[in-house]
Design a protein around this motif. Structure first.
Motif, short mmCIF file in Angstrom:
data_model
loop_
_atom_site.label_atom_id
_atom_site.label_comp_id
_atom_site.label_asym_id
_atom_site.label_seq_id
_atom_site.Cartn_x
_atom_site.Cartn_y
_atom_site.Cartn_z
N ARG A 136 38.39 19.79 27.44
CA ARG A 136 39.61 20.60 27.51
C ARG A 136 39.44 21.72 28.53
NH1 ARG A 136 41.35 21.44 21.12
NH2 ARG A 136 41.81 19.24 20.68
N ARG A 137 40.37 21.75 29.46
CA ARG A 137 40.40 22.83 30.45
C ARG A 137 41.83 23.31 30.58
NH1 ARG A 137 36.51 19.36 33.32
NH2 ARG A 137 34.53 20.48 33.55
N GLU A 138 41.98 24.57 30.96
CA GLU A 138 43.33 25.13 31.11
C GLU A 138 44.09 24.39 32.20
OE1 GLU A 138 45.46 29.42 32.12
OE2 GLU A 138 43.37 29.37 31.50
N ILE A 139 43.38 24.06 33.29
CA ILE A 139 43.98 23.30 34.38
C ILE A 139 43.23 21.98 34.49
CG2 ILE A 139 44.47 23.24 36.86
CD1 ILE A 139 44.47 26.31 36.80
N GLN A 140 43.91 20.86 34.21
CA GLN A 140 43.29 19.55 34.25
C GLN A 140 43.56 18.89 35.61
OE1 GLN A 140 41.21 18.53 32.25
NE2 GLN A 140 41.64 19.13 30.15
N ILE A 141 42.49 18.48 36.26
CA ILE A 141 42.61 17.92 37.61
C ILE A 141 43.49 16.68 37.63
CG2 ILE A 141 40.46 16.58 37.41
CD1 ILE A 141 40.11 17.14 40.46
N MET A 142 43.41 15.83 36.59
CA MET A 142 44.21 14.61 36.62
C MET A 142 45.71 14.91 36.54
SD MET A 142 41.92 12.54 37.24
CE MET A 142 42.95 11.08 37.32
N GLN A 143 46.08 15.94 35.81
CA GLN A 143 47.48 16.33 35.73
C GLN A 143 47.97 16.87 37.06
OE1 GLN A 143 47.73 19.08 32.46
NE2 GLN A 143 47.41 17.49 30.90
N VAL A 144 47.12 17.66 37.72
CA VAL A 144 47.49 18.21 39.03
C VAL A 144 47.60 17.09 40.06
CG1 VAL A 144 46.79 19.76 40.91
CG2 VAL A 144 46.45 20.46 38.53
N LEU A 145 46.65 16.15 40.03
CA LEU A 145 46.70 15.02 40.97
C LEU A 145 47.96 14.19 40.76
CD1 LEU A 145 43.03 13.66 41.13
CD2 LEU A 145 44.20 15.14 42.76
N ALA A 146 48.27 13.90 39.49
CA ALA A 146 49.46 13.09 39.19
C ALA A 146 50.72 13.76 39.72
CB ALA A 146 49.56 12.87 37.68
N LYS A 147 50.81 15.06 39.52
CA LYS A 147 52.00 15.79 39.95
C LYS A 147 52.07 15.88 41.48
CE LYS A 147 54.45 20.18 39.37
NZ LYS A 147 54.44 21.52 38.73
N HIS A 148 50.94 16.19 42.09
CA HIS A 148 50.94 16.42 43.54
C HIS A 148 51.00 15.11 44.33
CE1 HIS A 148 50.59 19.24 46.83
NE2 HIS A 148 49.62 18.53 47.37
N LEU A 149 50.37 14.06 43.81
CA LEU A 149 50.46 12.76 44.49
C LEU A 149 51.89 12.23 44.44
CD1 LEU A 149 47.21 10.99 43.20
CD2 LEU A 149 47.74 11.56 45.58
N ASN A 150 52.54 12.42 43.28
CA ASN A 150 53.95 12.03 43.13
C ASN A 150 54.18 10.59 43.59
OD1 ASN A 150 56.65 12.46 42.43
ND2 ASN A 150 57.19 13.15 44.48
N LEU A 151 53.35 9.69 43.06
CA LEU A 151 53.47 8.29 43.46
C LEU A 151 54.76 7.68 42.90
CD1 LEU A 151 49.77 7.14 42.92
CD2 LEU A 151 50.87 7.84 45.05
N PRO A 152 55.50 6.96 43.72
CA PRO A 152 56.82 6.44 43.31
C PRO A 152 56.71 5.19 42.44
CG PRO A 152 56.33 5.77 45.54
CD PRO A 152 55.16 6.60 45.11
N LEU A 153 56.04 5.32 41.28
CA LEU A 153 55.82 4.19 40.38
C LEU A 153 55.97 4.64 38.93
CD1 LEU A 153 52.54 2.75 41.96
CD2 LEU A 153 54.81 1.72 42.13
#
Length: 229
Positions: free
Chosen positions: A129-146
């Motif tokens: 558990r971290r306040e900022i999770q890298i996978m959540q940031v990657l998912a949001k910033h990558l914004n893959l159209p799928l």
């Protein structure tokens, strides 16, 4: 000192700290780096599937392919540039570094999506558990159209990170009991994204579960970095 150096400035600072001759060390770095770059394919990705297939302990291979953007570390010089960015992004919960990583991997991911006709993506959930999770940031910033596959990490009283387990069978067991696929839709080819792959147990077990539930026919894994061994 918390400063980010690149290229020659980074090598110069590293050599000064290690008390090494600059020019000689640069030549040695280039020779070493070329050896590892030879593992990259025409899309500048490294295939890690053979490593899993040739590792004793995997009863079943759920992945149809596994790619790394780069190795996490190389001999003598330690973490690669991307390995360092990933390490400090996670440890420092640094969004700027996470976004920097996202920018670097997005072109390769978009090319992979097109070439493999990928129609859904899933992000491997974290254990710690971290306040900022890298996978959540990657998912949001990558914004893959799928469409996004819903993956859940179930934890007991103590969440056990994979890197805390030395035996492959323990890593496989931990992944099998902690990853839950919360999805009912079906797709042909699913892309699984992780920040780093060590043994490959987590991403492979997730692929097995996707196929067992009829969610995916084919599963391709992608990690920002992967281990050489």
């Amino acid at each position: 000192n918390g400063e980010l150096y690149n290229g020659a400035d980074a090598m110069s600072a590293w050599c000064q700290r290690q008390k090494l001759p600059l020019v000689k060390t640069i030549d040695e770095f280039i020779t070493t780096r070329k050896k590892y770059l030879a593992y990259k394919n025409q899309n500048s990705l490294i295939s890690g599937l053979d490593k899993i297939k040739n590792t004793k302990g995997f009863d079943e291979i759920g992945l149809d392919e596994l790619y790394y953007q780069d190795f996490y570390a190389i001999e003598r010089f330690g973490k690669t540039r991307l390995g360092n960015l990933l390490h400090f992004a996670k440890q420092g919960q640094n969004k700027n570094l996470m976004k920097k990583i996202s920018d670097e991997i997005r072109p390769a991911l978009l090319q992979l999506i097109t070439e493999e006709s990928i129609d859904a993506v899933g992000y491997i959930p974290p254990t710690i558990r971290r306040e900022i999770q890298i996978m959540q940031v990657l998912a949001k910033h990558l914004n893959l159209p799928l469409p996004h596959i819903h993956l859940i990490k179930v934890k007991g009283e103590i969440g056990v990170p994979q890197k805390a387990l030395s035996k492959l069978e323990d890593r496989i067991s931990n992944a099998r009991s902690s990853i839950v696929v919360g999805e009912t839709r079906s797709f042909k080819t699913v892309l699984l994204i992780d920040d780093a792959v060590g043994s490959g147990a987590t991403i492979n077990e997730t692929a097995i579960k996707l196929k067992a539930k009829g969610i995916a026919i084919k599963v391709i894994g992608f990690a920002v970095t992967g281990s050489f061994k």
